[in-house]
Design a protein around this motif. Structure first.
Motif, PDB file in Angstrom:
ATOM      1  N   TYR A 129       0.839  -1.190   0.000  1.00 53.07           N
ATOM      2  CA  TYR A 129       0.000   0.000   0.000  1.00 53.07           C
ATOM      3  C   TYR A 129       0.879   1.246   0.000  1.00 53.07           C
ATOM      4  N   GLN A 154      -4.464   6.524  -3.024  1.00 49.75           N
ATOM      5  CA  GLN A 154      -4.379   5.386  -2.115  1.00 49.75           C
ATOM      6  C   GLN A 154      -4.251   4.154  -3.007  1.00 49.75           C
ATOM      7  N   GLN A 163      -3.362   0.390  -3.734  1.00 52.36           N
ATOM      8  CA  GLN A 163      -3.235  -0.987  -3.225  1.00 52.36           C
ATOM      9  C   GLN A 163      -2.439  -1.765  -4.265  1.00 52.36           C
TER      10      GLN A 163
END
Length: 180
Positions: free
Chosen positions: A66, A78, A80
């Protein structure tokens, strides 16, 4: 008579604003513009790139699931990495990008899902933002990606430097890295 006067004033303002700008940009260009050094591809350049990756702890980057960052205080991410998805935020928009299958991405305006032409535009814009901004974040880790050349160059003090040329993507980009 008044048209001549207004024309003179407008032209005076244009000259007053543009001439100093042209002079400034011309000065900066001639003072700081220089050709990139030429270098040699091969094992030495690759070894210097490997040293750079060790200094950057490439293994830790590869194992990072992450990453969250803000680019120019305008775009927020953000990412992932393990799922190959990224939430991209700007203004009142959020796009949940699916980097494997773009059609599965979702666009939000003020927190509400949108599914019309605006959604497609937002998804495309978010993908473009992600591609550009994530490149600047992880460019050193892409030194061995396809379409990337590494060249060993000598600095003025005779120390080696690494010239990296990224040939794939929207632009051809060359970065000179010192000190590994």
């Amino acid at each position: 008579m008044k048209i001549k006067k207004v024309t003179k004033i407008v032209l005076g303002i244009i000259v007053f604003l543009t001439l100093p700008s042209i002079l400034l940009f011309g000065f900066v260009y001639f003072k700081y513009n220089e050709d990139l050094p030429t270098g040699v591809q091969g094992e030495q350049a690759d070894a210097l790139a490997e040293n750079m990756l060790k200094a950057l702890d490439f293994e830790a980057y590869k194992n990072t699931d992450y990453i969250e960052w803000t680019f120019k205080n305008r775009h927020h991410y953000q990412w992932q990495k393990s799922e190959n998805t990224c939430d991209v935020f700007w203004k009142d928009y959020r796009v949940a990008l699916d980097l494997n299958n773009h059609s599965l991405s979702k666009a939000y305006v003020h927190g509400f899902v949108t599914e019309n032409d605006i959604a497609e535009e937002l998804k495309e814009k978010a993908l473009n933002y992600f591609n550009n901004d994530s490149f600047w974040l992880v460019a050193p880790y892409k030194v061995f990606d396809a379409g990337t050349e590494r060249r060993l160059v000598k600095q003025a003090n005779n120390k080696p430097a690494l010239l990296i040329t990224y040939k794939s993507g929207a632009l051809r980009l060359e970065i000179l890295i010192y000190g590994f």
